[in-house]
Design a protein around this motif. Sequence first.
Motif, PDB file in Angstrom:
ATOM      1  N   SER A   1       0.834  -1.199   0.000  1.00 41.16           N
ATOM      2  CA  SER A   1       0.000   0.000   0.000  1.00 41.16           C
ATOM      3  C   SER A   1       0.869   1.250   0.000  1.00 41.16           C
ATOM      4  CB  SER A   1      -0.917   0.002   1.228  1.00 41.16           C
ATOM      5  OG  SER A   1      -1.853  -1.058   1.157  1.00 41.16           O
ATOM      6  N   GLU A   2       0.317   2.324  -0.588  1.00 40.47           N
ATOM      7  CA  GLU A   2       1.061   3.577  -0.713  1.00 40.47           C
ATOM      8  C   GLU A   2       1.191   4.253   0.648  1.00 40.47           C
ATOM      9  OE1 GLU A   2       0.691   7.869  -3.092  1.00 40.47           O
ATOM     10  OE2 GLU A   2      -0.778   6.242  -3.398  1.00 40.47           O
ATOM     11  N   TRP A   3       2.369   4.787   0.912  1.00 40.30           N
ATOM     12  CA  TRP A   3       2.635   5.459   2.187  1.00 40.30           C
ATOM     13  C   TRP A   3       1.981   6.838   2.196  1.00 40.30           C
ATOM     14  CZ3 TRP A   3       4.203   3.638   6.617  1.00 40.30           C
ATOM     15  CH2 TRP A   3       4.647   4.515   7.619  1.00 40.30           C
ATOM     16  N   ALA A   4       1.299   7.175   3.306  1.00 35.22           N
ATOM     17  CA  ALA A   4       0.574   8.446   3.403  1.00 35.22           C
ATOM     18  C   ALA A   4       1.147   9.387   4.442  1.00 35.22           C
ATOM     19  CB  ALA A   4      -0.899   8.180   3.730  1.00 35.22           C
ATOM     20  N   GLY A   5       1.991   8.885   5.322  1.00 33.19           N
ATOM     21  CA  GLY A   5       2.528   9.742   6.373  1.00 33.19           C
ATOM     22  C   GLY A   5       1.455  10.113   7.378  1.00 33.19           C
ATOM     23  N   LEU A   6       1.327  11.407   7.652  1.00 35.31           N
ATOM     24  CA  LEU A   6       0.347  11.897   8.628  1.00 35.31           C
ATOM     25  C   LEU A   6      -0.898  12.465   7.962  1.00 35.31           C
ATOM     26  CD1 LEU A   6       2.766  13.697  11.130  1.00 35.31           C
ATOM     27  CD2 LEU A   6       1.784  11.400  11.328  1.00 35.31           C
ATOM     28  N   ALA A   7      -1.105  12.133   6.691  1.00 34.80           N
ATOM     29  CA  ALA A   7      -2.249  12.700   5.965  1.00 34.80           C
ATOM     30  C   ALA A   7      -3.575  12.281   6.590  1.00 34.80           C
ATOM     31  CB  ALA A   7      -2.194  12.274   4.494  1.00 34.80           C
ATOM     32  N   ASN A   8      -3.691  11.032   7.037  1.00 36.12           N
ATOM     33  CA  ASN A   8      -4.935  10.570   7.651  1.00 36.12           C
ATOM     34  C   ASN A   8      -5.223  11.297   8.961  1.00 36.12           C
ATOM     35  OD1 ASN A   8      -5.676   8.534   5.705  1.00 36.12           O
ATOM     36  ND2 ASN A   8      -3.988   7.282   6.489  1.00 36.12           N
ATOM     37  N   PHE A   9      -4.184  11.596   9.718  1.00 38.28           N
ATOM     38  CA  PHE A   9      -4.386  12.314  10.981  1.00 38.28           C
ATOM     39  C   PHE A   9      -4.763  13.767  10.727  1.00 38.28           C
ATOM     40  CE2 PHE A   9      -1.751   8.699  12.140  1.00 38.28           C
ATOM     41  CZ  PHE A   9      -2.343   8.273  13.313  1.00 38.28           C
ATOM     42  N   ARG A  10      -4.181  14.376   9.707  1.00 40.19           N
ATOM     43  CA  ARG A  10      -4.575  15.754   9.376  1.00 40.19           C
ATOM     44  C   ARG A  10      -6.033  15.811   8.941  1.00 40.19           C
ATOM     45  NH1 ARG A  10       0.881  16.095   7.336  1.00 40.19           N
ATOM     46  NH2 ARG A  10       0.183  15.359   5.281  1.00 40.19           N
ATOM     47  N   GLN A  11      -6.459  14.826   8.165  1.00 44.18           N
ATOM     48  CA  GLN A  11      -7.863  14.763   7.771  1.00 44.18           C
ATOM     49  C   GLN A  11      -8.759  14.522   8.983  1.00 44.18           C
ATOM     50  OE1 GLN A  11      -8.705  11.631   4.984  1.00 44.18           O
ATOM     51  NE2 GLN A  11     -10.926  12.050   4.939  1.00 44.18           N
ATOM     52  N   LEU A  12      -8.284  13.659   9.898  1.00 46.66           N
ATOM     53  CA  LEU A  12      -9.064  13.343  11.093  1.00 46.66           C
ATOM     54  C   LEU A  12      -9.264  14.571  11.962  1.00 46.66           C
ATOM     55  CD1 LEU A  12     -10.260  10.829  12.652  1.00 46.66           C
ATOM     56  CD2 LEU A  12      -8.123  10.824  13.936  1.00 46.66           C
ATOM     57  N   PHE A  13      -8.189  15.309  12.224  1.00 50.46           N
ATOM     58  CA  PHE A  13      -8.283  16.470  13.110  1.00 50.46           C
ATOM     59  C   PHE A  13      -9.028  17.633  12.464  1.00 50.46           C
ATOM     60  CE2 PHE A  13      -4.098  14.831  15.016  1.00 50.46           C
ATOM     61  CZ  PHE A  13      -4.804  13.971  15.851  1.00 50.46           C
ATOM     62  N   GLY A  14      -9.213  17.590  11.170  1.00 52.24           N
ATOM     63  CA  GLY A  14     -10.004  18.614  10.497  1.00 52.24           C
ATOM     64  C   GLY A  14     -11.444  18.221  10.271  1.00 52.24           C
ATOM     65  N   ASP A  15     -11.845  17.063  10.760  1.00 54.34           N
ATOM     66  CA  ASP A  15     -13.196  16.554  10.553  1.00 54.34           C
ATOM     67  C   ASP A  15     -14.076  16.945  11.744  1.00 54.34           C
ATOM     68  OD1 ASP A  15     -15.484  15.189   9.940  1.00 54.34           O
ATOM     69  OD2 ASP A  15     -14.499  13.274   9.536  1.00 54.34           O
ATOM     70  N   PRO A  16     -15.108  17.771  11.558  1.00 56.83           N
ATOM     71  CA  PRO A  16     -15.983  18.139  12.690  1.00 56.83           C
ATOM     72  C   PRO A  16     -16.748  16.952  13.269  1.00 56.83           C
ATOM     73  CG  PRO A  16     -16.828  19.020  10.610  1.00 56.83           C
ATOM     74  CD  PRO A  16     -15.492  18.462  10.313  1.00 56.83           C
ATOM     75  N   LEU A  17     -17.019  15.933  12.435  1.00 54.69           N
ATOM     76  CA  LEU A  17     -17.701  14.753  12.972  1.00 54.69           C
ATOM     77  C   LEU A  17     -16.831  14.022  13.990  1.00 54.69           C
ATOM     78  CD1 LEU A  17     -19.320  13.292   9.714  1.00 54.69           C
ATOM     79  CD2 LEU A  17     -20.461  14.501  11.581  1.00 54.69           C
ATOM     80  N   PHE A  18     -15.531  14.023  13.771  1.00 58.58           N
ATOM     81  CA  PHE A  18     -14.621  13.384  14.724  1.00 58.58           C
ATOM     82  C   PHE A  18     -14.652  14.107  16.058  1.00 58.58           C
ATOM     83  CE2 PHE A  18     -10.375  13.712  16.648  1.00 58.58           C
ATOM     84  CZ  PHE A  18     -10.228  12.405  17.086  1.00 58.58           C
TER      85      PHE A  18
END
Length: 342
Positions: free
Chosen positions: A92-109
């Motif tokens: 799988s392709e490496w994403a780094g911290l992209a998922n965490f940045r998306q998570l912390f920017g999600d109001p539903l989270f």
Amino acid sequence: MASTVAEQGEDEQDTSGPRQSGGDRGDGGGRAGAARKRVGRVDWRIRLRRDKSLILMTLPAVGLLLVFNYLPMVGTITAFQYYDPLDGISNSEWAGLANFRQLFGDPLFWHSLENTLYISAVQLVLFFPIPILLALLLNSVLNSRIRSVIQAITFLPHFYSWVLVVTLFQQMIGGAGLLNQFLRQHNAGTWDFMTNPHTFSLLVTSQVVWKDAGWGIIVFLAALSAIDQNLYEAAASDGAGRWRRLWHITLPGMRSVIVLMLVLRLGNALSVGFEQLLIQRFAVGHDASDVLDTFSFYYGIGTQNYSYGAAAGIFKSVISLLLIWGANKLAHRFGEDGLYRK
């Protein structure tokens, strides 16, 4: 004869002098202490042979812990990837911290985290003291047969599934439940607790109390049984009443266990019941029922965005670890052992 006795006395004084010197006495004490340490230390091979039966008994539990708790931790690497089940973890392709940045920017989270903390706080205030009170009440029952019957009745709901628990509550306090039928027969206003999002935290807390309060008293009953009964007799002979004995003997004797259970509860504060909330999500809406566990399920597994769900799970694990570490430090500050001795 007199000279012989005198010579013997001089010999005893000469031989006793060096033994009383500080340096020799210190060396002797040090050697004796080292010898005692060597005698008290048991080789690990001897301990292994001695505790062989206990080790064999714990192997199944250790195996389950490794298979279901530690091996799945390998999958947490997917939180740093754009994980594709067809490619696997290694491709799988490496994403780094992209998922965490998306998570912390999600109001539903953040809304799910807010719901989690709120429900956990309500359960800590309303549920945590109840097993302690039940243990104290059961301990005050003198008849052992009555105590066993009460204990069995309070234990029983723990073995019910959450599906059955929610169904029973629906039959009792739901829109067509027994309570509302009784109110309609007497021309009174009906209450619908099961679909009211404003009282949802109280609903899930009452379900947890009914299901697990009896099971939670086991540890506190064990702590009560470890208190020396002579303390109660001595206090009663000094004129202390029941409340004074409770305040000065019973509660201090349970304090270490109460602190330990509180530390564990705070460490588990972000886990407020996945199955219980999942079953009732559609009845009250996701605004009131979404917590971190259901968020990871619906917006991770449900949308096949596994990396996103894994990122939410890692966040929950790290915060839980910090909570249990901080609670343990606070327990040490109050002079208790907590999870481990300082």
